[in-house]
Enzyme design. Structure first.
Site, PDB file in Angstrom:
ATOM      1  N   ARG A 159      -8.708  11.363 -11.985  1.00 13.19           N
ATOM      2  CA  ARG A 159      -8.295  11.214 -10.670  1.00 13.19           C
ATOM      3  C   ARG A 159      -7.904   9.766 -10.256  1.00 13.19           C
ATOM      4  NH1 ARG A 159     -11.695  12.168  -6.228  1.00 13.19           N
ATOM      5  NH2 ARG A 159     -13.648  12.093  -7.612  1.00 13.19           N
ATOM      6  N   LYS A 209       1.802 -15.369  -2.832  1.00 10.52           N
ATOM      7  CA  LYS A 209       2.260 -16.415  -3.723  1.00 10.52           C
ATOM      8  C   LYS A 209       3.092 -17.580  -2.858  1.00 10.52           C
ATOM      9  CE  LYS A 209       1.465 -14.869  -8.486  1.00 10.52           C
ATOM     10  NZ  LYS A 209       0.951 -16.113  -8.819  1.00 10.52           N
ATOM     11  N   ASP A 220       0.641  -1.089   0.034  1.00 11.05           N
ATOM     12  CA  ASP A 220      -0.036   0.080   0.194  1.00 11.05           C
ATOM     13  C   ASP A 220       0.801   1.273  -0.078  1.00 11.05           C
ATOM     14  OD1 ASP A 220      -2.172   1.557   0.180  1.00 11.05           O
ATOM     15  OD2 ASP A 220      -2.559   1.477   2.430  1.00 11.05           O
TER      16      ASP A 220
END
Ligand code: DCC
Length: 229
Positions: free
Chosen positions: A197, A176, A152
C-alpha cells in the site's frame, strides 16, 4: 475517518475518469464544467487557463495539450469542491458548510494557479504552477508552506493515478532556492517504488528554463487499508 474519506473517494473516481455521466475523464480537456444535473450544480474545472495566467504558463499549457493528442499525457482536471453537497449549505453548521479544497480555495490569480499532466506509462506527473500574491512568505517570495502544498498535491496525484486513493504519510522537502512570487515553476513528480500500500514518490521543483533547482522532495503516500476504510 469514514466521513472525510467518502467524498474524497468520489473525487478520485472523477479524477481517474472512473465515473461516467457528465463528469470529465482525465485528459478530457473539452468539458470545462463538472455537472451534477440532479443537484443542478456546476463546478468549474480550475486547471484550465484563466485571465490571471501569465504567457509563460499559458505556453506550457498549450505545449502539453499538444502532447495529450496521442494519449501519452493526460491533463488532470481539478475542482474547488469535493462534491456537490459541499458547494451549498449542508447539514453542517457554520464554517464547515463552506468547505473548499485548499489548493483551489482562492479566487482566480490570488493563490494556487496550476495545471497538471500525467503520463501513465512513465508514472510521472508534471505540474505548472504560478503562485499568486496571497501566497507570499518573505517579501516578494513564495511561502514555503505553499510550495509544500503543491509538492503534496502533485505527489499525491502521481500516487493516485498509479494506484488507489492515498493519504500523505510523510513529506521530506529541501528548500534550496527562494521562489519569486508570481513566477512560474515546474514540479516534476514520479513514482520511485511501490511496496504493497506504500507509494514512494520523488519530486523536483525547477524554473521553466531548468537552470534553477528550487527544491527537491520525497514523499510516502499510503492507500487506505480496506479493513480500516
Ligand atoms: C482530494 C482527492 C483528490 C486526489 C488528489 C490527491 C492529492 C492529495 C494530496 C493531499 C493529501 C493530504 O493532504 S492527506 C492529509 C494529510 N495526511 C493525513 O492526514 C494522514 C494521517 N495519517 C493516516 O491517516 C494514517 O497514518 C495513514 C492512512 C497514512 C496510514 O495508516 P494505516 O493505513 O493504518 O497504515 P499502517 O498500517 O499504520 O502502516 C502501513 C505501512 O506504512 C508504514 N507507515 C505508515 N506511516 C508511515 C510514516 N509516516 N512513515 C513511514 N512509514 C509509515 C507502516 O510502517 C507500514 O509499513 P509496513 O509494516 O507495511 O512495511
Amino acid at each position: 475517518m469514514l466521513r472525510s474519506c467518502a467524498p474524497r473517494l468520489r473525487t478520485l473516481g472523477a479524477l481517474r475518469g472512473l465515473t461516467g455521466g457528465a463528469r470529465p475523464a482525465v485528459g478530457d480537456a473539452g468539458p470545462a464544467l463538472r455537472l451534477f444535473s440532479s443537484e443542478k450544480f456546476i463546478d468549474k474545472d480550475r486547471s484550465l487557463p484563466n485571465p490571471s495566467w501569465s504567457k509563460e504558463i499559458r505556453l506550457l499549457f498549450d505545449q502539453f495539450m499538444k502532447k495529450c493528442e496521442d494519449g501519452s499525457w493526460k491533463r488532470v482536471p481539478s475542482y474547488r469542491y469535493i462534491s456537490p453537497q459541499d458547494s451549498k449549505p449542508t447539514k453542517e453548521e457554520g464554517q464547515m458548510s463552506r468547505a473548499r479544497i485548499f489548493s483551489r480555495s482562492y479566487d482566480d490569480g490570488l493563490g494556487f494557479e496550476f495545471v497538471m499532466f500525467h503520463n501513465d506509462v512513465e508514472k510521472r506527473t508534471v505540474c505548472f504552477f504560478q503562485g499568486g500574491p496571497h501566497l507570499q512568505g518573505p517579501s516578494g517570495l513564495l511561502h514555503g508552506g505553499a510550495l509544500a502544498t503543491m509538492i503534496d498535491v502533485t505527489g499525491g496525484v502521481t500516487a493516485v493515478m498509479t494506484g488507489e486513493f492515498v493519504m500523505t504519510a510523510n513529506l521530506n522537502i529541501n528548500f534550496k532556492r527562494p521562489i519569486p512570487l508570481g513566477s512560474v515553476i515546474v514540479i516534476n513528480s514520479q513514482i520511485d517504488k511501490v511496496e504493497g500500500r506504500k507509494f514512494f514518490v520523488s519530486c523536483d521543483v525547477q524554473s521553466v528554463d531548468e537552470k534553477t533547482l528550487y527544491s527537491n522532495a520525497t514523499g510516502l503516500f499510503i492507500s487506505l487499508d480496506p479493513e480500516k476504510k
